[in-house]
Design an enzyme around this catalytic site. Structure first.
Site, PDB file in Angstrom:
ATOM      1  N   HIS A  39       0.863  -1.203   0.000  1.00  0.00           N
ATOM      2  CA  HIS A  39       0.000   0.000   0.000  1.00  0.00           C
ATOM      3  C   HIS A  39       0.887   1.236   0.000  1.00  0.00           C
ATOM      4  O   HIS A  39       1.350   1.681   1.047  1.00  0.00           O
ATOM      5  CB  HIS A  39      -0.920  -0.044   1.223  1.00  0.00           C
ATOM      6  CG  HIS A  39      -1.899   1.084   1.297  1.00  0.00           C
ATOM      7  ND1 HIS A  39      -3.073   0.996   2.018  1.00  0.00           N
ATOM      8  CD2 HIS A  39      -1.902   2.330   0.748  1.00  0.00           C
ATOM      9  CE1 HIS A  39      -3.747   2.124   1.914  1.00  0.00           C
ATOM     10  NE2 HIS A  39      -3.046   2.968   1.150  1.00  0.00           N
ATOM     11  N   HIS A  67       1.296   4.952  -2.307  1.00  0.00           N
ATOM     12  CA  HIS A  67       0.920   5.848  -3.419  1.00  0.00           C
ATOM     13  C   HIS A  67       2.203   6.517  -3.906  1.00  0.00           C
ATOM     14  O   HIS A  67       2.850   7.225  -3.124  1.00  0.00           O
ATOM     15  CB  HIS A  67      -0.066   6.909  -2.938  1.00  0.00           C
ATOM     16  CG  HIS A  67      -1.310   6.323  -2.339  1.00  0.00           C
ATOM     17  ND1 HIS A  67      -2.458   6.113  -3.073  1.00  0.00           N
ATOM     18  CD2 HIS A  67      -1.568   5.872  -1.085  1.00  0.00           C
ATOM     19  CE1 HIS A  67      -3.375   5.580  -2.284  1.00  0.00           C
ATOM     20  NE2 HIS A  67      -2.874   5.416  -1.078  1.00  0.00           N
ATOM     21  N   HIS A  73      -9.661   1.341  -0.994  1.00  0.00           N
ATOM     22  CA  HIS A  73      -9.576   1.927   0.338  1.00  0.00           C
ATOM     23  C   HIS A  73     -10.970   1.842   0.964  1.00  0.00           C
ATOM     24  O   HIS A  73     -11.954   2.244   0.325  1.00  0.00           O
ATOM     25  CB  HIS A  73      -9.167   3.393   0.256  1.00  0.00           C
ATOM     26  CG  HIS A  73      -7.710   3.624  -0.031  1.00  0.00           C
ATOM     27  ND1 HIS A  73      -7.055   3.050  -1.082  1.00  0.00           N
ATOM     28  CD2 HIS A  73      -6.784   4.377   0.619  1.00  0.00           C
ATOM     29  CE1 HIS A  73      -5.789   3.438  -1.070  1.00  0.00           C
ATOM     30  NE2 HIS A  73      -5.595   4.256  -0.048  1.00  0.00           N
ATOM     31  N   GLU A  97     -11.088   3.419   6.446  1.00  0.00           N
ATOM     32  CA  GLU A  97      -9.971   4.255   6.922  1.00  0.00           C
ATOM     33  C   GLU A  97     -10.594   5.367   7.777  1.00  0.00           C
ATOM     34  O   GLU A  97     -10.430   5.388   8.982  1.00  0.00           O
ATOM     35  CB  GLU A  97      -9.189   4.842   5.739  1.00  0.00           C
ATOM     36  CG  GLU A  97      -8.069   5.796   6.151  1.00  0.00           C
ATOM     37  CD  GLU A  97      -7.423   6.537   4.960  1.00  0.00           C
ATOM     38  OE1 GLU A  97      -8.023   6.576   3.873  1.00  0.00           O
ATOM     39  OE2 GLU A  97      -6.323   7.102   5.157  1.00  0.00           O
ATOM     40  N   ASP A 115       1.962   3.944   2.822  1.00  0.00           N
ATOM     41  CA  ASP A 115       0.923   4.834   2.278  1.00  0.00           C
ATOM     42  C   ASP A 115       1.515   6.028   1.510  1.00  0.00           C
ATOM     43  O   ASP A 115       1.649   5.945   0.283  1.00  0.00           O
ATOM     44  CB  ASP A 115      -0.012   5.316   3.411  1.00  0.00           C
ATOM     45  CG  ASP A 115      -1.400   5.670   2.923  1.00  0.00           C
ATOM     46  OD1 ASP A 115      -1.717   5.430   1.746  1.00  0.00           O
ATOM     47  OD2 ASP A 115      -2.199   6.202   3.728  1.00  0.00           O
ATOM     48  N   ASP A 116       1.852   7.099   2.229  1.00  0.00           N
ATOM     49  CA  ASP A 116       2.415   8.317   1.615  1.00  0.00           C
ATOM     50  C   ASP A 116       3.608   8.757   2.464  1.00  0.00           C
ATOM     51  O   ASP A 116       3.534   9.752   3.196  1.00  0.00           O
ATOM     52  CB  ASP A 116       1.357   9.424   1.583  1.00  0.00           C
ATOM     53  CG  ASP A 116       0.108   8.997   0.833  1.00  0.00           C
ATOM     54  OD1 ASP A 116       0.149   8.961  -0.405  1.00  0.00           O
ATOM     55  OD2 ASP A 116      -0.893   8.659   1.502  1.00  0.00           O
TER      56      ASP A 116
HETATM   57  N1  ADE Z   1      -4.528   8.843  -1.466  1.00  0.00           N
HETATM   58  C1  ADE Z   1      -3.274   8.872  -0.992  1.00  0.00           C
HETATM   59  N2  ADE Z   1      -3.248   8.466   0.282  1.00  0.00           N
HETATM   60  C2  ADE Z   1      -4.530   8.171   0.636  1.00  0.00           C
HETATM   61  C3  ADE Z   1      -5.156   7.681   1.798  1.00  0.00           C
HETATM   62  N3  ADE Z   1      -4.483   7.428   2.915  1.00  0.00           N
HETATM   63  N4  ADE Z   1      -6.499   7.506   1.778  1.00  0.00           N
HETATM   64  C4  ADE Z   1      -7.193   7.773   0.684  1.00  0.00           C
HETATM   65  N5  ADE Z   1      -6.653   8.223  -0.440  1.00  0.00           N
HETATM   66  C5  ADE Z   1      -5.325   8.422  -0.476  1.00  0.00           C
HETATM   67 ZN    ZN Z   2      -3.689   4.828   0.707  1.00  0.00          ZN
END
Ligand code: ADE
Ligand code: ZN
Length: 337
Positions: free
Chosen positions: A14, A16, A194, A197, A275-276
């Site tokens: 996971h 991005h 997703h 969350e 994630d990011d």
């Molecule tokens: N796009 C990038 N990170 C995300 C996240 N944590 N939840 C939803 N969309 C995303």
């Molecule tokens: Zn994500």
């Protein structure tokens, strides 16, 4: 335990790619492409990464992506991430990209996918890191935009294994994308989404029922529904959990409140992911360390996150067997010390 975690072979599911844009590269690409950004220094950028929920992050994330223009920019972004993977002992990674964040700005789908893909090939050849690519639809956009994006993906089927759903969860239910996901499956892609969350456990049920997904991105709000936890554990439906993301976006107030270790011990196929990472303060090793510091675990429990990720990955059965042997050997040697 720190050393054990640092050199533990890992699998990321996971991530991005737009979320790996470090402030330094953001400035470099802004200068290269003559794009103005509303920050004058790296420290100013970092100060802006003070999120109170998912939307406050997404606004900054999409703004950051504006500096990505040419194929080389997407290559450089992906290559920088792969070097982080090497450093963190990531053997295999399945990365998501948001084509609509770029096509909406007039960047072609081909530019995006070709830049990312070229870096992934080089990553395999030069770093020995294997990978898969997942295209996500932005759920705040409408169904017709998703259909249009699916059309653009057709000539890149050889490069894209799965289709996912990301961006603002609240107000954009899975039902909005049921028809386009039907087509995605007919076209031969796997599906992920997703869910759970920021939204409630019912969003997880809905994503499973309507989108035929093989794994759930995040899914941590399953804890609100004991029957759902039971179903996830029994059917081994994987959750790609992102611990540092969850605390940064206030899904949990503190890492001590996070439910990932509790879910692991209940037999849910939970995995650790970043994630990011450029926005949330850490890549794979940092996420493992943050969980382990807040929730003491045995080496076998920590390694179970990688076993789960191998099980949940989109690689062949043979490749899964090979990776399992790598982890078994690593654990066996570590337990002798
Ligand atoms: N796009 C990038 N990170 C995300 C996240 N944590 N939840 C939803 N969309 C995303
Ligand atoms: Zn994500």
């Amino acid at each position: 335990m720190k050393k054990f975690i640092q050199t533990l072979p890992k699998v990321e599911l996971h991530l991005h790619i737009e979320g790996t844009l470090e402030p330094e590269l953001m400035f470099e690409l802004a200068a290269r492409n003559q794009i103005s950004i509303p920050f004058s220094s790296v420290s100013e950028v970092k100060a802006a990464y003070n999120f109170h929920n998912l939307q406050s992050f997404l606004d900054i994330y999409f703004q950051g992506a504006n500096v990505l223009i040419n194929e080389q920019d997407f290559f450089d972004l992906t290559w920088a991430y792969l070097l982080r993977c090497k450093n963190d002992h990531v053997m295999h990674t399945e990365i998501m990209f948001d084509p609509q964040a770029h096509t909406q700005r007039g960047i072609s789908f081909d530019t995006v996918v070709n830049g990312i893909h070229r870096a992934l090939i080089q990553g395999m050849q030069e770093l020995g890191i294997t990978s898969r690519l997942i295209m996500c639809f932005l759920r705040h956009l409408d169904e017709s935009a998703a259909f249009e994006t699916l059309q653009q993906a057709q000539k890149h089927k050889d490069k894209i294994i799965a289709v996912g759903l990301d961006s603002s969860e609240i107000g954009h239910p899975a039902a909005k994308f049921e028809r386009v996901f039907d087509q995605v499956i007919k076209d031969g892609f796997l599906t992920v989404a997703h869910a759970g969350e920021e939204g409630p456990a019912s969003n997880i049920h809905e994503a499973l029922a309507l989108l035929n997904i093989t794994r759930i991105d995040h899914g941590v709000r399953c804890s609100e529904d004991p029957q759902l936890i039971k179903k996830l554990a029994e059917k081994r439906i994987p959750l790609t959990v992102c611990p540092l993301s969850n605390t940064k976006l206030k899904v949990f107030e503190a890492m001590e409140d996070h439910n990932i270790v509790d879910l692991l011990r209940q037999g849910v196929c939970v995995t650790i992911n970043s994630d990011d990472p450029a926005y949330f303060g850490g890549y794979m090793t940092d996420n493992f360390l943050a969980v382990s510091n807040a929730h003491p675990m045995s080496k076998a429990e920590i390694a179970q996150f990688t076993f789960n990720a191998i099980e949940a990955s989109f690689i062949s059965r043979d490749a899964k067997i090979r990776l399992n042997i790598v982890i078994e050997t690593y654990l066996e040697v570590a337990q002798q010390h």
